[in-house]
Scaffold this active site. Sequence first.
Site, mmCIF file in Angstrom:
data_model
loop_
_atom_site.group_PDB
_atom_site.id
_atom_site.type_symbol
_atom_site.label_atom_id
_atom_site.label_comp_id
_atom_site.label_asym_id
_atom_site.label_seq_id
_atom_site.Cartn_x
_atom_site.Cartn_y
_atom_site.Cartn_z
ATOM 1 N N HIS A 70 0.837 -1.188 0.000
ATOM 2 C CA HIS A 70 0.000 0.000 0.000
ATOM 3 C C HIS A 70 0.878 1.246 0.000
ATOM 4 O O HIS A 70 2.046 1.206 0.399
ATOM 5 C CB HIS A 70 -0.923 -0.001 1.208
ATOM 6 C CG HIS A 70 -1.991 -1.040 1.131
ATOM 7 N ND1 HIS A 70 -3.012 -1.120 2.040
ATOM 8 C CD2 HIS A 70 -2.210 -2.033 0.228
ATOM 9 C CE1 HIS A 70 -3.819 -2.116 1.707
ATOM 10 N NE2 HIS A 70 -3.340 -2.692 0.628
ATOM 11 N N GLU A 72 0.888 3.865 1.884
ATOM 12 C CA GLU A 72 1.370 4.245 3.214
ATOM 13 C C GLU A 72 2.581 3.402 3.607
ATOM 14 O O GLU A 72 3.559 3.929 4.138
ATOM 15 C CB GLU A 72 0.271 4.039 4.270
ATOM 16 C CG GLU A 72 -1.036 4.718 3.963
ATOM 17 C CD GLU A 72 -2.048 3.827 3.264
ATOM 18 O OE1 GLU A 72 -3.227 3.859 3.660
ATOM 19 O OE2 GLU A 72 -1.664 3.106 2.319
ATOM 20 N N CYS A 98 -6.011 1.172 5.631
ATOM 21 C CA CYS A 98 -6.527 -0.117 6.106
ATOM 22 C C CYS A 98 -5.975 -0.381 7.506
ATOM 23 O O CYS A 98 -5.106 0.350 8.003
ATOM 24 C CB CYS A 98 -6.127 -1.242 5.150
ATOM 25 S SG CYS A 98 -4.367 -1.650 5.197
ATOM 26 N N CYS A 101 -2.067 -0.910 7.547
ATOM 27 C CA CYS A 101 -1.320 0.342 7.411
ATOM 28 C C CYS A 101 -1.481 1.202 8.660
ATOM 29 O O CYS A 101 -0.543 1.893 9.061
ATOM 30 C CB CYS A 101 -1.764 1.094 6.160
ATOM 31 S SG CYS A 101 -1.159 0.315 4.636
#
Length: 140
Positions: A70, A72, A98, A101
């Site tokens: 992801h 992040e 999410c 993260c």
Amino acid sequence: MQKTKQELLDERYMRMAQIWAENSYCKRRQVGALLVKNQMIISDGYNGTPSGFENQCEDENDHSFAYVLHAEANAISKIARSGNNSEGATLYVTASPCIECAKLIIQAGIVRVVYGEEYRIMDGVDLLRKAGIIVDHVSI
């Protein structure tokens, strides 16, 4: 009503994160992230495959590969490798984080998260708030 300087900065950083998301090779969703500390961008990331992997995020059925990172996570990993740190930073990300993260964000010492699009599952945002991290939604 006139916007504050912080609101204007938030919108600018979010637009920059959105442009950064265009670097992603993912077809289903492109997400960008910027880490900002003392009004300086200290790291950036977008969703994609780990270094050395083919730049393909989805299989033939349009499902994301489990190893796709992801935005992040990429931004936090990048700052960790740089010798700098994200203690006290703000993370700007084009989609709400999410749960996985969110855990990284907490451990990285990030104190504020500004996100754009709300993802269908908001448990990451809930966890961030539970950890005392300031979370703001800025439409992009």
